[in-house]
Design an enzyme around this catalytic site. Structure first.
Site, PDB file in Angstrom:
ATOM      1  N   SER A 111       1.083  -1.287  -0.370  1.00  0.00           N
ATOM      2  CA  SER A 111       0.024   0.323   0.023  1.00  0.00           C
ATOM      3  C   SER A 111       0.848   1.052  -0.238  1.00  0.00           C
ATOM      4  O   SER A 111       0.228   2.473  -0.091  1.00  0.00           O
ATOM      5  CB  SER A 111      -0.543  -0.141   1.119  1.00  0.00           C
ATOM      6  OG  SER A 111      -2.127  -1.275   0.683  1.00  0.00           O
ATOM      7  N   LYS A 114       0.314   3.389  -2.745  1.00  0.00           N
ATOM      8  CA  LYS A 114      -1.101   4.444  -3.041  1.00  0.00           C
ATOM      9  C   LYS A 114      -1.052   5.875  -3.125  1.00  0.00           C
ATOM     10  O   LYS A 114      -1.678   6.455  -4.100  1.00  0.00           O
ATOM     11  CB  LYS A 114      -1.706   4.225  -1.619  1.00  0.00           C
ATOM     12  CG  LYS A 114      -2.810   3.101  -1.803  1.00  0.00           C
ATOM     13  CD  LYS A 114      -3.445   2.620  -0.381  1.00  0.00           C
ATOM     14  CE  LYS A 114      -4.738   2.196  -0.624  1.00  0.00           C
ATOM     15  NZ  LYS A 114      -4.059   0.522  -0.179  1.00  0.00           N
ATOM     16  N   TYR A 222     -11.077   1.408   5.261  1.00  0.00           N
ATOM     17  CA  TYR A 222      -9.888   1.304   4.508  1.00  0.00           C
ATOM     18  C   TYR A 222      -9.793  -0.010   3.293  1.00  0.00           C
ATOM     19  O   TYR A 222     -10.592  -0.866   3.939  1.00  0.00           O
ATOM     20  CB  TYR A 222      -8.381   0.943   5.172  1.00  0.00           C
ATOM     21  CG  TYR A 222      -7.399   0.884   4.254  1.00  0.00           C
ATOM     22  CD1 TYR A 222      -6.522   2.378   3.855  1.00  0.00           C
ATOM     23  CD2 TYR A 222      -6.265  -0.031   5.065  1.00  0.00           C
ATOM     24  CE1 TYR A 222      -5.491   1.882   2.874  1.00  0.00           C
ATOM     25  CE2 TYR A 222      -5.058  -0.349   4.431  1.00  0.00           C
ATOM     26  CZ  TYR A 222      -5.034   1.410   3.154  1.00  0.00           C
ATOM     27  OH  TYR A 222      -3.510   0.561   2.742  1.00  0.00           O
TER      28      TYR A 222
END
Length: 445
Positions: A111, A114, A222
């Site tokens: 992540s 991102k 999330y």
């Protein structure tokens, strides 16, 4: 961003000199001598600071590897706006292996991908190609298929209804669109285990064409939101997300080891993924990789990269969007993107629904935290020395970073261990960040 040059004790006395009827500025020989002496003293102090930081950070990495429980290998980099102020690695790329972990070891960064996807979205906003508040289906039509899940009927089948409003790209970047992850959410886990919803690590379109948990914009959850933001980018540009990242971010920043599909030389430097069991014992997952190549470039988690490469991305944010090979973002975009985008809404802890993939995770428990485009923002000073308003996030295999634009410093910590929020990894990262503040920021003050 604060100008760290202001901390340099450097003063030049300039005397006016008349020549050819015009007044010029010149530096006397005496002043040059004074300036040279002061510059030498400042350089010596910076060298000592870096020596102190290296010693402290090296010790943190060594403890992370030798501790019980420990990590098989770790890489850490700290940077200011000018360049790296610390680079270090300890341990091995694979538990009980012979190859050392090195600063150019390639990791699945999950992540931490991102923020790079978010950066490309912000570029498209600057260019007038993306309206963050227009329906995301304008650019990625398949997102319109996603319905709100209302529960499960008596037979255990999911029930759905249409959402009250359309999902926007801003909602995707802020994680308010309603998408989740099965390892952090019980409903998604049930959809996976009972109804075959694919995991996002399959990097498939089916893995993101999933229900949403609530009406868009009404809560924070999330999940796979930024995988969809990547699809928005592809819809606008008509090219794979990885190609867009290469042209718009990696080339401008000199990031030569970042990609969704590894080159052979990257694979040769890849650190092995490891699994820690309930007893704390680590096992290497020798053959595990994200799909190579993936069906779709997953903007939320799909990149492979190195700590050295990611430090270049951090440095771009410290430099108001500028990079060595061209500007990535405008300063005003950076200033906008770092602000809380949730209003009074706060982000929440992440429950470890699938224990093999994640423990319960919350950064600085009890501290209010918000979300920007596209980072977590701590709203109070952190115990490590990180000030309120700094940016940060993490990756599933225990990778962590922070960007402190106030002090002009940031860092990246990389291990390859599941589950997320591994105590040995988190503890080492927190100690590393604290060591950077203790030995860099305070020493420069």
């Amino acid at each position: 961003m604060a100008d760290r040059r202001a901390a340099v004790p450097f003063l030049i006395l300039v005397h006016p000199v008349e020549e050819d009827g015009q007044t010029h500025s010149a530096i006397s020989a005496a002043d040059q001598s004074v300036a040279a002496k002061m510059m030498a003293e400042w350089s010596f102090g910076r060298m000592n600071m870096n020596t102190s930081l290296k010693s402290a950070a090296d010790a943190v990495l060594a403890r992370a590897v030798s501790g019980t429980p420990g990590v098989p290998g770790v890489v850490a980099v700290a940077t200011d706006a000018k360049g790296n102020i610390y680079e270090g690695a300890a341990g091995k790329r694979q538990l009980d292996g012979s190859v050392d972990m090195t600063t150019d070891s390639v990791c699945a960064i999950f992540s931490t991908t991102k923020a790079i996807t978010g950066t490309v979205c912000l570029q498209l906003v600057e260019e007038g190609k993306l309206d963050l508040d227009a329906p995301a289906s304008t650019y990625a039509p398949e997102i319109a298929k996603c319905q709100v899940i209302t529960g499960f009927d008596a037979s255990g089948n999911p029930t759905f209804r249409p959402p009250k409003r359309e999902i926007t790209t801003r909602m995707l970047l802020l994680h308010t669109a309603g998408f989740a992850y099965d390892f952090f959410n019980e409903t998604y886990n049930r959809l996976a285990t009972d109804h075959g919803q694919p995991s996002v690590v399959t990097a498939s379109r089916a893995a993101i064409t999933t229900p949403i948990l609530f009406d868009p914009g009404e809560d924070w959850e999330y999940g796979s939101n930024i995988d969809w933001a990547g699809q928005v980018v592809e819809g606008i540009l008509g090219q794979r997300l990885g190609v867009a990242m290469q042209d718009r971010v990696f080339d401008r920043l000199g990031m030569t080891d970042s990609a969704f599909a590894m080159r052979p030389d990257m694979r040769a430097r890849m650190a092995t993924m490891h699994q820690r069991d309930a007893a704390g014992v680590l096992s290497p997952l020798v053959d595990w990789t994200l799909p190579q190549p993936p069906e779709i470039d997953m903007g939320g988690h799909g990149l492979y990269s190195t700590a050295l490469d990611y430090a270049k991305f951090i440095r771009m944010w410290l430099n108001d969007g500028n990079g060595p090979n061209g500007r990535v973002l405008k300063p005003e975009t950076v200033a906008m993107a770092e602000k809380n985008g949730l209003g009074e809404l706060k982000i929440k802890g992440l429950p470890g629904v699938i224990p093999s993939l994640s423990n319960y995770a919350e950064f600085f428990p009890g501290m209010p935290k918000s979300w920007a485009l596209t980072f977590m923002v701590n709203e109070e000073d952190a115990p490590t020395g990180r000030p309120a308003g700094a940016l940060a996030w993490a990756g599933l295999a225990n990778l962590y970073y922070w960007i402190d634009r106030k002090n002009g410093i940031g860092g990246f910590w990389a291990t390859q261990i599941l589950p997320f929020a591994d105590p040995a990894s988190v503890g080492g990262y927190v100690d590393f960040e604290a060591a950077v503040y203790r030995n860099a920021i305070k020493a420069a003050a």
